[in-house]
Design a protein around this motif. Structure first.
Motif, mmCIF file in Angstrom:
data_model
loop_
_atom_site.group_PDB
_atom_site.id
_atom_site.type_symbol
_atom_site.label_atom_id
_atom_site.label_comp_id
_atom_site.label_asym_id
_atom_site.label_seq_id
_atom_site.Cartn_x
_atom_site.Cartn_y
_atom_site.Cartn_z
ATOM 1 N N PRO A 1 -2.258 2.371 7.611
ATOM 2 C CA PRO A 1 -1.939 0.947 7.606
ATOM 3 C C PRO A 1 -2.429 0.232 8.863
ATOM 4 C CG PRO A 1 0.058 2.321 7.476
ATOM 5 C CD PRO A 1 -1.088 3.238 7.725
ATOM 6 N N ASP B 1 -14.858 -15.223 2.984
ATOM 7 C CA ASP B 1 -14.453 -13.998 3.645
ATOM 8 C C ASP B 1 -15.678 -13.134 3.923
ATOM 9 O OD1 ASP B 1 -12.631 -12.378 4.743
ATOM 10 O OD2 ASP B 1 -12.027 -11.391 2.892
ATOM 11 N N ASN C 1 -17.196 -10.404 6.741
ATOM 12 C CA ASN C 1 -16.732 -9.609 7.880
ATOM 13 C C ASN C 1 -17.737 -9.427 9.009
ATOM 14 O OD1 ASN C 1 -14.094 -9.161 7.248
ATOM 15 N ND2 ASN C 1 -14.499 -7.311 6.063
ATOM 16 N N THR D 1 -6.669 -13.900 8.738
ATOM 17 C CA THR D 1 -7.518 -13.223 7.756
ATOM 18 C C THR D 1 -8.290 -12.134 8.501
ATOM 19 O OG1 THR D 1 -7.746 -15.252 6.543
ATOM 20 C CG2 THR D 1 -9.412 -13.594 6.116
HETATM 21 P P1 AMP Z 1 -7.353 -9.346 4.706
HETATM 22 O O1 AMP Z 1 -6.838 -9.659 6.093
HETATM 23 O O2 AMP Z 1 -6.273 -9.145 3.733
HETATM 24 O O3 AMP Z 1 -8.355 -10.392 4.281
HETATM 25 O O4 AMP Z 1 -8.154 -7.945 4.778
HETATM 26 C C1 AMP Z 1 -9.348 -7.773 5.467
HETATM 27 C C2 AMP Z 1 -10.133 -6.575 5.005
HETATM 28 O O5 AMP Z 1 -9.491 -5.362 5.411
HETATM 29 C C3 AMP Z 1 -10.246 -6.478 3.496
HETATM 30 O O6 AMP Z 1 -11.595 -6.161 3.211
HETATM 31 C C4 AMP Z 1 -9.320 -5.348 3.091
HETATM 32 O O7 AMP Z 1 -9.786 -4.674 1.937
HETATM 33 C C5 AMP Z 1 -9.383 -4.448 4.310
HETATM 34 N N1 AMP Z 1 -8.148 -3.658 4.539
HETATM 35 C C6 AMP Z 1 -6.876 -4.064 4.373
HETATM 36 N N2 AMP Z 1 -6.025 -3.081 4.707
HETATM 37 C C7 AMP Z 1 -6.759 -2.018 5.083
HETATM 38 C C8 AMP Z 1 -6.453 -0.705 5.553
HETATM 39 N N3 AMP Z 1 -5.215 -0.288 5.702
HETATM 40 N N4 AMP Z 1 -7.478 0.123 5.855
HETATM 41 C C9 AMP Z 1 -8.758 -0.309 5.712
HETATM 42 N N5 AMP Z 1 -9.122 -1.531 5.297
HETATM 43 C C10 AMP Z 1 -8.125 -2.393 4.984
#
Ligand code: AMP
Length: 609
Positions: free
Chosen positions: A25, A307, A309, A49
């Protein structure tokens, strides 16, 4: 508890997130999951985000939802259509192994009937933008009486976009007994009010401090003279040959203008702003996501939900008014263990503001000198050589030509050949920056002006032309007129005369009044007597200009001068699925290459111009 399994997630969810490659996590997930899994207490979570916040609220909710029961159990509200769709997609992948589980996304700018049909078929979670969600509630097509979980995602954004009243109305349609989760990057005063009104004794968690900027981001600034803002931007871009970034502007007009100037100067860019239709917006965003565009020039609101990265740079063409917006902007780079640069172009006056901003976000800004011509040329040269070295050789194709190529170069030394190859790509930079002034010197204006003139007038302000354009833009659409976007502009050789001719010869004997016409570089806007949209779109299907299909779409009316609060709110609301105009193919970065206009499948049926 450091693993998802230890936190108590069920096997269906564990297997789905393992498939996604989530091993452990993220910090916000470590804090949020136990809170939601083990208690019914409301929760305020500070997270941007990119921190894994979607999984932080979705996983514990999915873990507890009984998908065999009837009705909607969870509603997630998000500020934009893009973010909403992204959340719905994420939830779909997290729940893929839960039998019968369904999520539906509802948002503006798309067919409401289709969304109503999906809701009718039943679902467990709805992800919606506030405007469309409220619309569906009012039509009695969305019943939130049974929801156990309410998530307000990017709550600060929803409030800053003017959704407070919509949120009030939506929340009034949810039961008193539920768990409310509020996710936000910042805590503006409006949100304190909102949380007091709708949350009971909420717990607070944070993956950083409330306005903490991302630590992978280096915050830099150029001290500029205000008239050098655009040339300074170009230097920022030219010194970073592999740049993949967003240039943030404060207004739609500024966004269009910067994107147009960059495109004219040969950069691979497009604009994302409030005059584009949803389809045009998607088109631009997809091209940027797929890296067909290297630079995106955008307003803050239009870029929400995009979104991506791997941005190397966020450039603040001008600083935003609100500190929180700066945090959002800069947080778009340096994600997912990458490093990034957030560069601001600041005049002496704006520099004062920066000191205050630094205190707010707890990060130092680094003053960086604006690169000079020689530095840029060096950087470009070595990047070009790197690219040449890394280019794969298409052996089988090239081999056949080699004897002829050797023959053609036979009178040249290896050194001469190399120089020529490098020069073909590189001369433009050398030429442009030959006498480029030092933009860090603000005193020697005369010399700088002389040098600017030598530079082909590219960096001159063209004040007259811009004033004209601005005056045209600020002209309000007449009451009985509808404003349209057409995908043809000056670069296509398009003109008011051609537009009138095209319309007159395709409108089947109709002669609607035509109002103001604005021919822009890559596209145009025009006004036409209201009530003819479908005739016009039918006519557009029969048109072709310079080998390209003609696309016409309704656009939002031009506001006069500024926008009043009410208009602003409604246009922002509209923006969770609204109308914008887009420019088409642009040159290649620093190489002034335009793609040939593509032939169309419907070319035979279309009238060519
Ligand atoms: P978010 O902040 O929800 O937009 O997530 C950002 C990115 O992190 C997204 O591409 C998710 O799929 C990825 N992500 C979320 N949780 C995890 C995790 N525990 N391990 C790896 N990647 C993650």
């Amino acid at each position: 508890m450091s693993t998802f399994k230890e936190m108590g997630l069920k096997s269906e969810i564990l297997s789905a997130i393992t498939d996604l490659g989530y091993e452990s996590p993220t910090p916000i997930q470590k804090l949020a999951l136990p809170k939601v899994l083990e208690s019914k207490q409301d929760l305020i979570a500070f997270a941007q985000t990119g921190t894994g916040k979607t999984a932080a609220f979705s996983l514990p909710i999915l873990n507890q939802i009984d998908s065999s029961a009837e009705g909607i159990k969870c509603i997630v509200l998000s500020p934009t259509r893009e973010l909403g769709l992204q959340i719905a997609e994420d939830i779909k992948s997290y729940s893929k192994n839960i039998p019968g589980f369904k999520v539906v996304a509802v948002y503006g700018g798309a067919d409401i009937n289709q969304q109503m049909r999906k809701l009718e078929r039943g679902c467990d979670v709805v992800v919606g933008t506030p405007g469309r969600t409220l619309d569906l509630i009012k039509r009695n097509r969305l019943n939130l009486e049974g929801v156990q979980y309410l998530v307000l995602d990017e709550a600060d954004e929803m409030l800053s976009m003017g959704f407070a009243e919509d949120l009030d109305a939506i929340l009034a349609n949810t039961p008193k007994e539920k768990q409310t989760l509020l996710f936000s990057a910042t805590m503006p005063p409006d949100m304190v009010k909102l949380s007091k009104k709708y949350m009971t004794d909420p717990a607070e968690i944070s993956a950083g401090s409330k306005q903490q900027a991302n630590t992978n981001v280096t915050h830099q600034y150029y001290k500029i003279n205000s008239r050098d803002r655009y040339p300074s931007l170009k230097r920022a871009v030219d010194i970073a040959p592999d740049i993949y970034g967003i240039i943030f502007c404060r207004t739609r007009a500024e966004t269009k203008e910067v994107a147009e100037r960059l495109a004219e100067d040969g950069y691979n860019t497009d604009a994302l702003h409030g005059d584009l239709s949803q389809a045009q917006r998607d088109y631009v965003m997809n091209r940027f996501r797929n890296r067909q565009l290297q630079l995106l020039v955008a307003t803050d609101v239009a870029a929400r939900g995009l979104d991506v990265n791997e941005l190397s740079h966020v450039i603040n063409f001008k600083l935003p008014d609100e500190d929180a917006v700066y945090v959002h902007r800069s947080g778009r780079t340096g994600r997912a263990a990458n490093v990034g640069i957030s560069l601001s172009l600041l005049t002496a006056k704006e520099e004062n503001r920066l000191r205050y901003l630094e205190k707010k976000i707890g990060r130092k800004f680094e003053k960086v000198l604006i690169p000079n011509g020689q530095e840029i040329c060096e950087k470009q040269l070595f990047s070009l050589i790197d690219n040449i070295k890394e280019t794969e050789i298409a052996n089988s194709h090239i081999d056949g030509f080699l004897p002829q190529i050797f023959e053609m170069f036979k009178d040249m030394t290896k050194e001469e050949v190399l120089k020529k190859i490098v020069s073909t790509e590189f001369n433009r930079f050398l030429e442009y920056y030959r006498d480029a002034p030092d933009l860090n010197k603000t005193s020697d204006r005369r010399e700088r002006e002389r040098n600017k003139e030598k530079n082909n007038g590219r960096d001159q302000d063209d004040r007259g032309e811009r004033r004209n354009r601005r005056e045209k833009r600020e002209h309000k659409t007449a009451a009985n007129m509808t404003r349209y976007f057409i995908n043809q502009g000056k670069k296509d050789g398009f003109s008011p005369k051609l537009l009138m001719g095209m319309i007159n010869s395709h409108m089947d004997g109709l002669s609607p009044e035509i109002g103001q016409i604005e021919i822009m570089k890559m596209f145009s806007f025009f006004e036409m007597e209201s009530g003819h949209t479908s005739d016009l779109q039918r006519a557009a299907k029969q048109m072709e200009f310079n080998g390209r299909e003609v696309a016409i779409e309704e656009s939002s009316p031009r506001p006069e001068g500024g926008v009043d609060r009410k208009e602003k709110r409604s246009s922002r609301r509209e923006r969770s699925g609204d109308h914008r105009g887009s420019s088409d193919n642009r040159g290649n970065s620093g190489r002034s290459r335009r793609r040939p206009s593509g032939g169309s499948h419907g070319a035979k049926r279309r009238r060519r111009y």
